[in-house]
Each structure stands twice: as C-alpha cells, then as structure tokens.
Scaffold this motif. Structure first.
Motif, short mmCIF file in Angstrom:
data_model
loop_
_atom_site.label_atom_id
_atom_site.label_comp_id
_atom_site.label_asym_id
_atom_site.label_seq_id
_atom_site.Cartn_x
_atom_site.Cartn_y
_atom_site.Cartn_z
N MET A 160 0.85 -1.18 0.00
CA MET A 160 0.00 0.00 0.00
C MET A 160 0.89 1.24 0.00
SD MET A 160 -3.03 1.00 2.69
CE MET A 160 -4.10 -0.27 2.04
N THR A 161 0.55 2.20 -0.83
CA THR A 161 1.36 3.41 -0.94
C THR A 161 1.10 4.34 0.26
OG1 THR A 161 -0.31 4.70 -2.13
CG2 THR A 161 1.18 3.31 -3.46
N LYS A 200 -2.37 4.97 2.43
CA LYS A 200 -2.42 4.91 3.89
C LYS A 200 -2.98 6.20 4.46
CE LYS A 200 1.21 1.50 4.70
NZ LYS A 200 2.41 1.15 5.47
N ILE A 201 -2.55 7.32 3.92
CA ILE A 201 -3.04 8.62 4.38
C ILE A 201 -4.56 8.69 4.22
CG2 ILE A 201 -3.05 11.11 3.89
CD1 ILE A 201 0.00 10.73 3.19
N ARG A 202 -5.06 8.26 3.08
CA ARG A 202 -6.51 8.26 2.84
C ARG A 202 -7.24 7.37 3.84
NH1 ARG A 202 -4.84 8.62 -2.49
NH2 ARG A 202 -5.04 6.38 -2.88
N LYS A 203 -6.71 6.20 4.10
CA LYS A 203 -7.34 5.27 5.06
C LYS A 203 -7.35 5.87 6.47
CE LYS A 203 -7.55 1.05 2.78
NZ LYS A 203 -8.92 0.88 2.40
N ILE A 204 -6.22 6.44 6.87
CA ILE A 204 -6.14 7.05 8.20
C ILE A 204 -7.11 8.22 8.29
CG2 ILE A 204 -4.65 8.37 9.76
CD1 ILE A 204 -2.29 6.61 8.61
N GLN A 205 -7.17 9.05 7.27
CA GLN A 205 -8.09 10.20 7.27
C GLN A 205 -9.54 9.73 7.39
OE1 GLN A 205 -7.28 13.45 7.47
NE2 GLN A 205 -9.46 13.81 7.73
N GLY A 206 -9.87 8.65 6.71
CA GLY A 206 -11.22 8.10 6.81
C GLY A 206 -11.58 7.71 8.23
N LEU A 239 -7.85 -1.32 10.33
CA LEU A 239 -7.00 -0.32 9.67
C LEU A 239 -5.55 -0.80 9.65
CD1 LEU A 239 -6.50 2.58 8.51
CD2 LEU A 239 -6.11 3.28 10.89
N LEU A 240 -5.04 -1.18 10.81
CA LEU A 240 -3.64 -1.62 10.88
C LEU A 240 -3.41 -2.87 10.04
CD1 LEU A 240 -2.82 -1.01 14.66
CD2 LEU A 240 -1.98 0.28 12.69
N LYS A 241 -4.35 -3.81 10.08
CA LYS A 241 -4.20 -5.03 9.29
C LYS A 241 -4.22 -4.72 7.80
CE LYS A 241 -6.02 -8.54 12.44
NZ LYS A 241 -7.13 -9.47 12.70
N PRO A 269 -4.76 11.30 18.49
CA PRO A 269 -3.44 11.92 18.26
C PRO A 269 -2.41 10.95 17.65
CG PRO A 269 -4.30 12.65 20.36
CD PRO A 269 -5.22 11.57 19.86
N VAL A 270 -2.55 9.66 17.94
CA VAL A 270 -1.64 8.68 17.34
C VAL A 270 -1.88 8.63 15.83
CG1 VAL A 270 -0.92 6.26 17.29
CG2 VAL A 270 -1.59 7.30 19.47
N LEU A 271 -3.16 8.62 15.43
CA LEU A 271 -3.49 8.59 14.00
C LEU A 271 -3.08 9.89 13.31
CD1 LEU A 271 -7.00 6.91 13.97
CD2 LEU A 271 -4.84 5.91 13.29
N VAL A 272 -3.28 11.00 13.97
CA VAL A 272 -2.88 12.29 13.40
C VAL A 272 -1.37 12.29 13.16
CG1 VAL A 272 -2.65 14.76 13.88
CG2 VAL A 272 -4.82 13.59 14.33
N ARG A 273 -0.62 11.79 14.13
CA ARG A 273 0.84 11.74 13.97
C ARG A 273 1.23 10.80 12.83
NH1 ARG A 273 5.53 14.48 14.30
NH2 ARG A 273 7.25 12.99 14.49
N MET A 274 0.55 9.65 12.73
CA MET A 274 0.81 8.72 11.63
C MET A 274 0.61 9.41 10.28
SD MET A 274 -1.07 5.29 13.12
CE MET A 274 -1.00 4.35 11.62
N LYS A 275 -0.49 10.13 10.17
CA LYS A 275 -0.81 10.83 8.92
C LYS A 275 0.21 11.92 8.65
CE LYS A 275 -4.04 13.97 7.94
NZ LYS A 275 -5.22 14.73 7.96
N ASP A 276 0.57 12.69 9.68
CA ASP A 276 1.55 13.77 9.50
C ASP A 276 2.91 13.24 9.05
OD1 ASP A 276 -0.42 15.55 10.27
OD2 ASP A 276 0.42 15.91 12.28
N VAL A 277 3.35 12.15 9.66
CA VAL A 277 4.65 11.58 9.28
C VAL A 277 4.62 11.07 7.86
CG1 VAL A 277 6.24 9.66 9.77
CG2 VAL A 277 5.32 11.00 11.67
N LEU A 278 3.53 10.41 7.48
CA LEU A 278 3.40 9.93 6.10
C LEU A 278 3.34 11.10 5.12
CD1 LEU A 278 0.85 7.01 6.49
CD2 LEU A 278 3.27 6.80 5.89
N SER A 279 2.61 12.14 5.49
CA SER A 279 2.45 13.29 4.61
C SER A 279 3.78 14.01 4.38
CB SER A 279 1.44 14.28 5.18
OG SER A 279 0.15 13.69 5.25
#
Length: 106
Positions: free
Chosen positions: A1-2, A6-12, A27-29, A93-103
């Motif tokens: 997965m690109t 991943k960013i789109r999935k986390i945002q959802g 989500l993680l799986k 906040p964990v998901l936000v950080r995941m998205k920010d790092v990926l972005s």
C-alpha cells in the motif's frame, strides 16, 4: 500500500471519530502495520501506556503503529480501556501523527 493510500485510510478513520477498537485493528491489518512485536518498540517494562503515549510528538510511523497496537492490546486485557482512552483524547493523536509523518514523506 502506498503512503498516499495509507493517508486516505487514516483520514477516513479520523473523520469517523469512532471508538470501536475493531476499526483500528482492521485499519492496521489492511495497511500491513499491525505490530505483533509492539513491545519491542516500548521503553517501559512492564509497559506503561500513559508514559509510552507521551512519545507521540516525536514518534516515527513505526512507533505510532506500535503505540496504536499497544492500546488495542491493552483493551484485550482490560475491556473498555480503548473506549476510555478514546474518550480521553488519547487515540486520535496517534493517528494524526501517523498521517503527519506519512504526509511529510510524500
């Protein structure tokens, strides 16, 4: 997965604002990021979830996935803890950080 996928999935999931742990497990799986070895990423022993969560602001993507897995595992042993932590504002906040790092890497 690109990274973009991943960013789109986390945002959802962020937009759902839902406290059901199964959504986060799925989500993680789906992203291939469920950490069965999450303890390897932790600095406390026994694992102190509150102390580990203090690391979010400087966490890389892998640590974030381990922290989210940790919260889900905590709920397995202490039913309802994930929903309580969600209500206390400790999950998203964990998901936000995941998205920010990926972005930052896109």
């Amino acid at each position: 997965m690109t990274k973009a996928e991943k960013i789109r999935k986390i945002q959802g999931i962020l937009e759902l604002k839902d406290s059901r742990g199964d959504l986060y497990v799925d989500l993680l799986k789906t992203m291939g990021d469920l950490k069965t070895n999450y303890g390897d990423y932790m600095i406390t022993e026994p694992i102190d979830c509150d102390e580990e969560l203090e690391r979010i602001s400087g966490a890389d993507y892998e640590l974030c996935t381990a922290l989210l897995t940790m919260l889900l595992r905590e709920d397995h042993f202490s039913n309802g803890s994930f929903e309580r932590r969600f209500a206390d504002g400790q999950v998203l906040p964990v998901l936000v950080r995941m998205k920010d790092v990926l972005s930052a890497g896109v």
